[in-house]
Design a protein around this motif. Structure first.
Motif, PDB file in Angstrom:
ATOM      1  N   VAL A  76      34.868  34.318  39.352  1.00 42.47           N
ATOM      2  CA  VAL A  76      35.834  33.305  38.721  1.00 42.47           C
ATOM      3  C   VAL A  76      35.208  31.713  38.858  1.00 42.47           C
ATOM      4  CG1 VAL A  76      38.276  32.363  38.507  1.00 42.47           C
ATOM      5  CG2 VAL A  76      37.736  34.926  39.289  1.00 42.47           C
ATOM      6  N   ARG A  77      35.470  31.086  37.695  1.00 47.85           N
ATOM      7  CA  ARG A  77      35.302  29.590  37.651  1.00 47.85           C
ATOM      8  C   ARG A  77      36.346  28.837  37.321  1.00 47.85           C
ATOM      9  NH1 ARG A  77      30.969  26.416  39.351  1.00 47.85           N
ATOM     10  NH2 ARG A  77      29.591  27.754  38.236  1.00 47.85           N
ATOM     11  N   PRO A  78      36.883  28.153  38.392  1.00 46.09           N
ATOM     12  CA  PRO A  78      38.152  27.464  38.174  1.00 46.09           C
ATOM     13  C   PRO A  78      38.155  26.258  37.312  1.00 46.09           C
ATOM     14  CG  PRO A  78      37.801  27.901  40.491  1.00 46.09           C
ATOM     15  CD  PRO A  78      36.488  27.919  39.851  1.00 46.09           C
ATOM     16  N   ARG A  79      39.100  25.850  36.576  1.00 49.29           N
ATOM     17  CA  ARG A  79      39.078  24.636  35.736  1.00 49.29           C
ATOM     18  C   ARG A  79      38.739  23.515  36.675  1.00 49.29           C
ATOM     19  NH1 ARG A  79      40.570  25.927  30.659  1.00 49.29           N
ATOM     20  NH2 ARG A  79      41.691  27.921  30.130  1.00 49.29           N
ATOM     21  N   ALA A  80      38.580  22.479  35.869  1.00 47.32           N
ATOM     22  CA  ALA A  80      38.065  21.144  36.426  1.00 47.32           C
ATOM     23  C   ALA A  80      39.627  20.611  37.004  1.00 47.32           C
ATOM     24  CB  ALA A  80      37.531  20.181  35.713  1.00 47.32           C
ATOM     25  N   GLY A  81      39.420  20.201  38.345  1.00 45.68           N
ATOM     26  CA  GLY A  81      40.533  19.733  38.911  1.00 45.68           C
ATOM     27  C   GLY A  81      41.702  20.755  39.614  1.00 45.68           C
ATOM     28  N   VAL A  82      41.441  22.115  39.537  1.00 49.34           N
ATOM     29  CA  VAL A  82      41.876  22.887  39.976  1.00 49.34           C
ATOM     30  C   VAL A  82      41.618  23.274  41.530  1.00 49.34           C
ATOM     31  CG1 VAL A  82      42.819  25.447  39.978  1.00 49.34           C
ATOM     32  CG2 VAL A  82      42.592  24.092  38.074  1.00 49.34           C
ATOM     33  N   SER A  83      42.293  23.528  42.386  1.00 46.39           N
ATOM     34  CA  SER A  83      41.919  23.676  43.985  1.00 46.39           C
ATOM     35  C   SER A  83      41.348  25.030  43.850  1.00 46.39           C
ATOM     36  CB  SER A  83      42.849  23.477  44.741  1.00 46.39           C
ATOM     37  OG  SER A  83      42.631  23.798  46.240  1.00 46.39           O
ATOM     38  N   PRO A  84      40.181  25.382  44.303  1.00 48.27           N
ATOM     39  CA  PRO A  84      39.869  26.714  44.557  1.00 48.27           C
ATOM     40  C   PRO A  84      40.546  27.588  45.356  1.00 48.27           C
ATOM     41  CG  PRO A  84      37.881  25.415  44.529  1.00 48.27           C
ATOM     42  CD  PRO A  84      39.148  24.416  44.646  1.00 48.27           C
ATOM     43  N   GLY A  85      41.024  27.012  46.617  1.00 52.13           N
ATOM     44  CA  GLY A  85      41.748  27.900  47.568  1.00 52.13           C
ATOM     45  C   GLY A  85      43.241  28.075  47.256  1.00 52.13           C
ATOM     46  N   GLU A  86      44.007  27.251  46.349  1.00 52.39           N
ATOM     47  CA  GLU A  86      45.041  27.685  45.743  1.00 52.39           C
ATOM     48  C   GLU A  86      44.849  28.554  44.905  1.00 52.39           C
ATOM     49  OE1 GLU A  86      46.931  24.013  44.396  1.00 52.39           O
ATOM     50  OE2 GLU A  86      47.169  23.074  46.277  1.00 52.39           O
ATOM     51  N   LEU A  87      43.973  28.604  43.755  1.00 52.02           N
ATOM     52  CA  LEU A  87      43.735  29.691  42.806  1.00 52.02           C
ATOM     53  C   LEU A  87      43.352  30.892  43.394  1.00 52.02           C
ATOM     54  CD1 LEU A  87      43.270  30.578  40.092  1.00 52.02           C
ATOM     55  CD2 LEU A  87      41.005  29.786  39.974  1.00 52.02           C
ATOM     56  N   ALA A  88      42.640  31.063  44.521  1.00 47.43           N
ATOM     57  CA  ALA A  88      42.154  32.054  45.333  1.00 47.43           C
ATOM     58  C   ALA A  88      43.683  32.898  45.742  1.00 47.43           C
ATOM     59  CB  ALA A  88      41.270  31.931  46.464  1.00 47.43           C
ATOM     60  N   ALA A  89      44.565  31.999  46.524  1.00 50.18           N
ATOM     61  CA  ALA A  89      45.672  32.588  46.666  1.00 50.18           C
ATOM     62  C   ALA A  89      46.698  33.461  45.590  1.00 50.18           C
ATOM     63  CB  ALA A  89      46.441  31.527  47.549  1.00 50.18           C
ATOM     64  N   ARG A  90      46.467  32.473  44.366  1.00 51.12           N
ATOM     65  CA  ARG A  90      47.593  32.922  43.450  1.00 51.12           C
ATOM     66  C   ARG A  90      46.944  34.297  42.950  1.00 51.12           C
ATOM     67  NH1 ARG A  90      47.307  27.739  41.086  1.00 51.12           N
ATOM     68  NH2 ARG A  90      46.022  28.371  39.597  1.00 51.12           N
ATOM     69  N   ILE A  91      45.622  34.365  43.024  1.00 52.47           N
ATOM     70  CA  ILE A  91      44.821  35.803  42.371  1.00 52.47           C
ATOM     71  C   ILE A  91      45.483  36.786  43.488  1.00 52.47           C
ATOM     72  CG2 ILE A  91      42.948  36.974  42.064  1.00 52.47           C
ATOM     73  CD1 ILE A  91      41.650  34.325  40.993  1.00 52.47           C
ATOM     74  N   ASP A  92      45.124  36.554  44.773  1.00 53.91           N
ATOM     75  CA  ASP A  92      45.528  37.789  45.739  1.00 53.91           C
ATOM     76  C   ASP A  92      47.054  38.199  45.856  1.00 53.91           C
ATOM     77  OD1 ASP A  92      42.850  37.884  46.390  1.00 53.91           O
ATOM     78  OD2 ASP A  92      43.254  36.443  48.200  1.00 53.91           O
ATOM     79  N   THR A  93      47.802  37.063  45.371  1.00 51.51           N
ATOM     80  CA  THR A  93      49.300  37.325  45.268  1.00 51.51           C
ATOM     81  C   THR A  93      49.550  38.125  44.074  1.00 51.51           C
ATOM     82  OG1 THR A  93      49.797  35.269  46.162  1.00 51.51           O
ATOM     83  CG2 THR A  93      51.687  36.236  45.069  1.00 51.51           C
ATOM     84  N   LEU A  94      48.968  38.057  42.954  1.00 56.09           N
ATOM     85  CA  LEU A  94      49.050  38.623  41.623  1.00 56.09           C
ATOM     86  C   LEU A  94      48.950  40.156  41.853  1.00 56.09           C
ATOM     87  CD1 LEU A  94      49.370  38.289  38.503  1.00 56.09           C
ATOM     88  CD2 LEU A  94      46.750  38.168  38.553  1.00 56.09           C
ATOM     89  N   PHE A  95      47.810  40.307  42.789  1.00 61.46           N
ATOM     90  CA  PHE A  95      47.516  41.893  43.037  1.00 61.46           C
ATOM     91  C   PHE A  95      48.243  42.545  44.220  1.00 61.46           C
ATOM     92  CE2 PHE A  95      44.426  40.333  40.102  1.00 61.46           C
ATOM     93  CZ  PHE A  95      44.327  41.218  39.099  1.00 61.46           C
ATOM     94  N   ALA A  96      49.081  41.768  44.943  1.00 60.86           N
ATOM     95  CA  ALA A  96      49.169  42.178  46.391  1.00 60.86           C
ATOM     96  C   ALA A  96      50.037  43.559  46.282  1.00 60.86           C
ATOM     97  CB  ALA A  96      50.152  40.906  46.961  1.00 60.86           C
TER      98      ALA A  96
END
Length: 380
Positions: free
Chosen positions: A211-231
């Motif tokens: 996954v390549r995050p969009r500019a300005g998006v925190s990779p750590g926060e995006l990673a947490a959201r992805i894991d929550t999506l499939f929790a």
């Protein structure tokens, strides 16, 4: 005679002793340079990305993820693009000659991390000309002696074909270089469609999404959201940056960096004790001369600086030789061993040379500085 000349001549008063001391220091810094280069290359400190995210199964890297998860990940507004990869491990000719293949969509791979891998439109176009064409990393190509146009057969360990065989045949369409010497290029890139259609089981699954995050998006926060999506799904995920993934992979076997640092640290402590002992005796042999220098007007601080300059000179020459040999070794080894002698390694080595030089000269310099002139003359 300049101050530096005086320090240099004092260091060479006993040539054999000085040479042996420099050789010991050179060996210590050769070991440091090689181990630091190994850590730098193996952990991807110079090449791994903190922004690029890898999504794998929470159950382990061997557990596949369904291709259907790609659309759910791509739906997150913080995601710029999603790629995927299926890893295939096997051997060429003999079982100990292990190679790795990453099966992916070439166009998506180019978009997600083409820059890091050193991919070009020409290379991506070359692999798209036929289903069995592959791109080979420079490190792997040099290690195997492969060239463009050559056909290779990889016998898979755990990915059998539908026909029951384990031999995967490919034609080398190009060689990718990697963005820098620290970039891992000891693998092949194949077309996912070819591998997926021909494998006997686990079709339409991948080992990881990239996954390549969009500019300005925190990779750590995006990673947490992805894991929550499939929790709460049948396939929970674990999302990490590329650098975190490499470090976690190495820690499965041991904390290599800690072990190396302990070994090198013990070597430096031993070296420091040896040099301090030698310098104490060397300065004690010159007690009368130190008293004479004080009589001629040398201040206590100049005496201190003279002895510290002598130890710094010895460490600078010995350490410089060791680091030069380490650099030559990394160049001679090429990218195959993953040794990366970076500017950060050199800067840290220079700092260690300075600290050890000052520390080893501190005790004899302090003793010489405090020695009274009368007491110094009595040693004659």
């Amino acid at each position: 005679m300049t101050f530096l000349d005086l320090a240099r001549k004092n260091a060479w008063r006993m040539p054999l002793r000085t040479v042996l001391l420099m050789v010991s220091i050179a060996v210590a810094f050769l070991i440091y340079g090689l181990t630091a280069s190994f850590i730098n290359g193996a952990q991807g400190a110079a090449g791994a990305s903190d922004d690029l995210l890898g999504v794998t199964s929470a159950g382990g890297r061997t557990q596949p993820l369904p291709m259907a998860a790609k659309s759910r990940i791509a739906a997150d507004p913080g995601v710029a693009v999603v790629g995927y990869v299926k890893r295939l491990r096997g051997f060429v000719d003999v079982e100990r000659n292990v190679v790795a293949i990453s099966a992916a969509d070439p166009d998506l791979l180019m978009t997600v991390n083409g820059k890091e891998l050193g991919l070009t439109p020409a290379l991506v176009g070359a692999i798209g000309q036929s289903h069995d064409k592959v791109l080979v990393g420079r490190a792997l190509a040099e290690a195997q002696g492969w060239t463009v146009g050559q056909r290779v057969t990889v016998t898979a360990f755990d990915t059998p074909r539908e026909d029951g065989g384990r031999d995967w045949r490919f034609e080398i369409a190009g060689i990718f270089e990697g963005e820098s010497a620290a970039t891992d290029s000891y693998f092949m890139i194949a077309r996912y469609g070819y591998v997926n259609a021909a494998r006997a089981r686990a079709k339409d699954t991948v080992d990881a999404f990239v996954v390549r995050p969009r500019a300005g998006v925190s990779p750590g926060e995006l990673a947490a959201r992805i894991d929550t999506l499939f929790a709460n799904s049948a396939t929970p995920t674990r999302t990490q940056s590329e650098k975190q993934f490499l470090e976690a992979f190495l820690r499965q076997y041991a904390d290599i960096e800690l072990i190396v640092n302990l070994v090198v640290g013990a070597a430096f402590v031993t070296l420091l004790m040896i040099v301090v002992n030698i310098m104490v005796f060397a300065v004690r042999e010159r007690t009368f001369e130190i008293g004479l220098l004080k009589t001629l007007g040398f201040s206590r601080l100049r005496i201190l600086a003279l002895i510290l300059g002598e130890t710094l000179f010895v460490f600078a020459v010995g350490g410089g030789i060791g680091l030069a040999l380490a650099k030559l070794a990394t160049v001679a080894a090429g990218p195959v061993l993953g040794l990366v002698f970076s500017a950060a390694v050199l800067a840290k080595a220079i700092a260690i040379i300075t600290v050890l030089g000052l520390a080893s000269g501190a005790l004899p310099a302090f003793n010489a500085m405090r020695t009274p002139i009368i007491k110094a003359f009595r040693t004659r």
